[in-house]
Write a protein that holds these residues in place. Sequence first.
Motif, mmCIF file in Angstrom:
data_model
loop_
_atom_site.group_PDB
_atom_site.id
_atom_site.type_symbol
_atom_site.label_atom_id
_atom_site.label_comp_id
_atom_site.label_asym_id
_atom_site.label_seq_id
_atom_site.Cartn_x
_atom_site.Cartn_y
_atom_site.Cartn_z
ATOM 1 N N MET A 188 0.838 -1.161 0.070
ATOM 2 C CA MET A 188 -0.132 -0.135 -0.105
ATOM 3 C C MET A 188 0.999 1.314 0.152
ATOM 4 S SD MET A 188 -3.099 0.860 -0.045
ATOM 5 C CE MET A 188 -4.285 -0.322 0.777
ATOM 6 N N ALA A 189 0.818 2.103 -0.993
ATOM 7 C CA ALA A 189 1.685 3.430 -1.115
ATOM 8 C C ALA A 189 0.908 4.568 -0.648
ATOM 9 C CB ALA A 189 1.930 3.554 -2.760
ATOM 10 N N THR A 190 1.203 5.304 0.486
ATOM 11 C CA THR A 190 0.923 6.452 1.120
ATOM 12 C C THR A 190 1.577 7.730 0.516
ATOM 13 O OG1 THR A 190 -0.174 4.900 2.979
ATOM 14 C CG2 THR A 190 0.059 7.220 3.162
ATOM 15 N N ASN A 191 0.813 8.787 0.411
ATOM 16 C CA ASN A 191 1.558 9.924 0.142
ATOM 17 C C ASN A 191 2.054 10.843 1.255
ATOM 18 O OD1 ASN A 191 -0.752 11.135 0.485
ATOM 19 N ND2 ASN A 191 -1.156 12.212 -1.502
ATOM 20 N N LYS A 192 2.664 11.929 0.931
ATOM 21 C CA LYS A 192 3.023 13.128 1.850
ATOM 22 C C LYS A 192 2.169 14.244 1.149
ATOM 23 C CE LYS A 192 6.642 13.334 4.414
ATOM 24 N NZ LYS A 192 7.824 13.590 4.960
ATOM 25 N N THR A 193 1.454 14.922 1.802
ATOM 26 C CA THR A 193 0.768 16.249 1.187
ATOM 27 C C THR A 193 1.881 17.479 1.291
ATOM 28 O OG1 THR A 193 0.046 17.063 3.150
ATOM 29 C CG2 THR A 193 -1.396 15.408 2.037
ATOM 30 N N PHE A 194 1.488 18.297 0.455
ATOM 31 C CA PHE A 194 2.562 19.580 0.423
ATOM 32 C C PHE A 194 2.574 19.984 1.899
ATOM 33 C CE2 PHE A 194 2.924 24.199 -0.007
ATOM 34 C CZ PHE A 194 3.886 24.151 -0.747
ATOM 35 N N ASP A 195 1.508 20.349 2.489
ATOM 36 C CA ASP A 195 1.565 20.809 4.243
ATOM 37 C C ASP A 195 2.439 19.974 4.718
ATOM 38 O OD1 ASP A 195 0.196 22.842 3.051
ATOM 39 O OD2 ASP A 195 -1.877 21.894 3.908
ATOM 40 N N GLN A 196 2.513 18.672 4.688
ATOM 41 C CA GLN A 196 3.556 17.694 5.410
ATOM 42 C C GLN A 196 4.827 17.559 5.026
ATOM 43 O OE1 GLN A 196 1.231 14.162 4.550
ATOM 44 N NE2 GLN A 196 0.182 14.257 6.558
ATOM 45 N N ILE A 197 5.172 18.210 3.975
ATOM 46 C CA ILE A 197 6.601 18.102 3.311
ATOM 47 C C ILE A 197 7.476 19.404 3.916
ATOM 48 C CG2 ILE A 197 8.113 18.161 1.328
ATOM 49 C CD1 ILE A 197 5.859 16.546 -0.035
ATOM 50 N N VAL A 198 8.706 19.160 4.193
ATOM 51 C CA VAL A 198 9.521 20.243 4.617
ATOM 52 C C VAL A 198 10.835 20.149 3.906
ATOM 53 C CG1 VAL A 198 8.839 20.140 6.929
ATOM 54 C CG2 VAL A 198 10.604 18.681 6.347
ATOM 55 N N VAL A 199 11.458 20.969 3.502
ATOM 56 C CA VAL A 199 12.611 21.155 2.929
ATOM 57 C C VAL A 199 13.710 20.462 3.419
ATOM 58 C CG1 VAL A 199 14.519 22.801 2.225
ATOM 59 C CG2 VAL A 199 12.120 23.522 1.841
ATOM 60 N N GLY A 200 14.187 19.460 2.628
ATOM 61 C CA GLY A 200 15.517 18.425 3.517
ATOM 62 C C GLY A 200 14.743 17.229 3.192
ATOM 63 N N ASP A 201 13.460 16.942 3.161
ATOM 64 C CA ASP A 201 12.872 15.566 3.010
ATOM 65 C C ASP A 201 13.565 14.826 1.914
ATOM 66 O OD1 ASP A 201 11.342 15.868 5.202
ATOM 67 O OD2 ASP A 201 9.548 16.011 4.059
ATOM 68 N N CYS A 202 13.896 13.624 2.184
ATOM 69 C CA CYS A 202 14.580 12.768 1.265
ATOM 70 C C CYS A 202 13.945 11.514 1.146
ATOM 71 C CB CYS A 202 15.931 12.493 1.380
ATOM 72 S SG CYS A 202 16.946 13.928 1.742
ATOM 73 N N ALA A 203 13.981 10.704 -0.035
ATOM 74 C CA ALA A 203 13.372 9.369 -0.323
ATOM 75 C C ALA A 203 14.435 8.778 -1.322
ATOM 76 C CB ALA A 203 12.049 9.361 -0.796
ATOM 77 N N GLU A 204 14.471 7.273 -1.178
ATOM 78 C CA GLU A 204 15.409 6.714 -2.389
ATOM 79 C C GLU A 204 14.787 5.387 -2.441
ATOM 80 O OE1 GLU A 204 19.198 4.797 0.057
ATOM 81 O OE2 GLU A 204 19.157 7.001 -0.578
ATOM 82 N N ILE A 205 15.129 4.815 -3.767
ATOM 83 C CA ILE A 205 14.977 3.414 -3.666
ATOM 84 C C ILE A 205 15.951 2.548 -4.575
ATOM 85 C CG2 ILE A 205 12.453 3.660 -4.225
ATOM 86 C CD1 ILE A 205 13.083 3.277 -7.215
ATOM 87 N N THR A 206 16.183 1.611 -4.341
ATOM 88 C CA THR A 206 17.418 0.822 -5.177
ATOM 89 C C THR A 206 16.656 -0.403 -6.253
ATOM 90 O OG1 THR A 206 18.671 0.545 -3.047
ATOM 91 C CG2 THR A 206 19.090 -1.049 -4.814
ATOM 92 N N ARG A 207 17.307 -0.262 -7.054
ATOM 93 C CA ARG A 207 16.878 -1.065 -8.383
ATOM 94 C C ARG A 207 17.857 -1.627 -9.373
ATOM 95 N NH1 ARG A 207 11.892 -0.615 -11.549
ATOM 96 N NH2 ARG A 207 12.188 -2.144 -13.289
ATOM 97 N N VAL A 208 17.779 -2.963 -9.422
ATOM 98 C CA VAL A 208 18.728 -3.600 -10.184
ATOM 99 C C VAL A 208 18.135 -3.759 -11.762
ATOM 100 C CG1 VAL A 208 20.073 -5.830 -10.554
ATOM 101 C CG2 VAL A 208 19.681 -5.065 -8.276
ATOM 102 N N CYS A 209 19.174 -3.470 -12.778
ATOM 103 C CA CYS A 209 18.791 -3.205 -13.838
ATOM 104 C C CYS A 209 18.909 -4.795 -14.474
ATOM 105 C CB CYS A 209 19.821 -2.702 -14.770
ATOM 106 S SG CYS A 209 19.458 -2.431 -16.722
ATOM 107 N N SER A 210 17.599 -5.108 -15.093
ATOM 108 C CA SER A 210 17.544 -6.569 -15.705
ATOM 109 C C SER A 210 17.307 -6.572 -17.313
ATOM 110 C CB SER A 210 16.234 -7.350 -14.946
ATOM 111 O OG SER A 210 15.018 -6.781 -15.557
ATOM 112 N N THR A 211 17.313 -7.573 -17.765
ATOM 113 C CA THR A 211 17.293 -7.980 -18.979
ATOM 114 C C THR A 211 15.721 -7.450 -19.801
ATOM 115 O OG1 THR A 211 18.995 -9.438 -19.378
ATOM 116 C CG2 THR A 211 17.186 -9.478 -21.343
ATOM 117 N N ASN A 212 14.812 -7.865 -18.724
ATOM 118 C CA ASN A 212 13.465 -7.852 -18.937
ATOM 119 C C ASN A 212 13.069 -6.327 -18.928
ATOM 120 O OD1 ASN A 212 13.010 -10.590 -19.414
ATOM 121 N ND2 ASN A 212 11.821 -10.603 -17.188
ATOM 122 N N ASP A 213 14.041 -5.180 -17.993
ATOM 123 C CA ASP A 213 13.772 -4.012 -18.130
ATOM 124 C C ASP A 213 13.894 -3.348 -19.451
ATOM 125 O OD1 ASP A 213 13.062 -3.656 -15.200
ATOM 126 O OD2 ASP A 213 15.043 -3.595 -14.669
#
Length: 470
Positions: free
Chosen positions: A1-26
């Motif tokens: 389940m994906a949940t967002n952050k609204t504009f009011d909840q976000i502050v400067v400096g907030d970060c997010a990241e993912i890791t992804r391995v490149c595959s042949t199917n990609d």
Amino acid sequence: MATNKTFDQIVVGDCAEITRVCSTNDLLIFAHASGNRNPLNLPDTDWTGDGVVDTPLAPSMWVGALISAVLGNILPGPGTVYRTQTLTFHRRVAVGDSLTVRVKVTAKKPNEMLDLETTVSTEAGDLVASGMAEVVAPKQQIEFDASELPALLIERHRHFNRLITLAKTLPALPTAVVAPDDASSLEGAILAAREGLIEPILIGARDRIEAAAKDIGEDLSPFSLIDIEDESEAAAKAVAMVHEGKVKAVMKGHLHTDDLLRHIVKRDGGLRTKRRISHVFVMDIPGRATPVVISDAAINIAPDLNTKVDITQNAIDAALSLGLPLPKVGILSAIETVNPAIPSSLDAAILSKMAERNQIRGGIVDGPLAMDNAIDVQAARTKGITSLVAGRAEVLIVPNLESGNMLAKELTFIAHAEAAGLVIGAKVPIMLTSRADDSRARLASCALALLFNHWKATGNPVETLEPIEG
């Protein structure tokens, strides 16, 4: 389940990241979605033209698209609207590279606008891409379940490609090709010869074979041709040539299976051994980590227990020749429990116990198993089956010819599998393809014969198979 952050909840400096391995199917999915078919970015291509398959590189915009995954799924998340994105690419990405995709909020602006710094880097920390994104952040909380997103089937037949490549490393197999007097069977034999898999000796009616060659624009002068009008006599000649040591395999052309097998199984002068002959389908099913062997779907109509022992052993031998080190064999029935009212469940239990007592060797055998819990781990877990085979079967032994034939045809025409066939248990491997099979199926069957012949002679496969995921 994906949940967002609204504009009011976000502050400067907030970060997010993912890791992804490149595959042949990609790379394949991106090529279809974008329409970019640049061979530089596609697997199994020789884009430099030097005769060697080149390592594909990921399209730069595939790398850029990973940034949208962070923005759309995490920060701000569902409801985000992209406005602008700048990108500078610093290095290329290859299949197998692990990438870290990171976004950082650098400014909040009127009208729910955000500026974010975006970077993509390798596992070692080398920068792959960098830039700035401008997005409209959502005003309200949104939760989204993406689990119902339709799955994609990538129709790649990597296992047959591998097997054919391995077979090419072996000396060509002298092969009697019986009645190759239609375009498909003749083309398959010639293609296999051209690929260095077989040395064909064509046996059949010269006028019909020459007519088929004319239809496909092929020259028969490089090949030996024995002119025999009658198909049954041609089959008998092929068997005789095995005894004479002139050929080490037999390939079925455009004749009925019965007309060929009649001479192979005859007691005097046939190709019988102490073991019952049986047929194996080797299936290259998109998405499966290994080839799948199915037996018997072409010869033994309603096998008794003793015949099933030979069928199982033959199928294990076939799997070993492909490089599967300890094949997992599922003995199929309608259910996964022993029920005296269902004879195939009793046979399956006995075969499993016989394997435990080394009466069947070389594989891990379990049964009875229903089709779902033989090949799907989750189905096996749901039914509480604890087994080394359940959910992971690489060899499927069917109750009778009808069920096996239907299974193989369903996998071919519904699951988009490629199929190749081989008869095992005779003195030499027999390529028993359908008259409707195309030249690719015949080429793969020749590769199976060559690999099996090598395994039978040496006791070892050409190469041990590493499962391919995805």
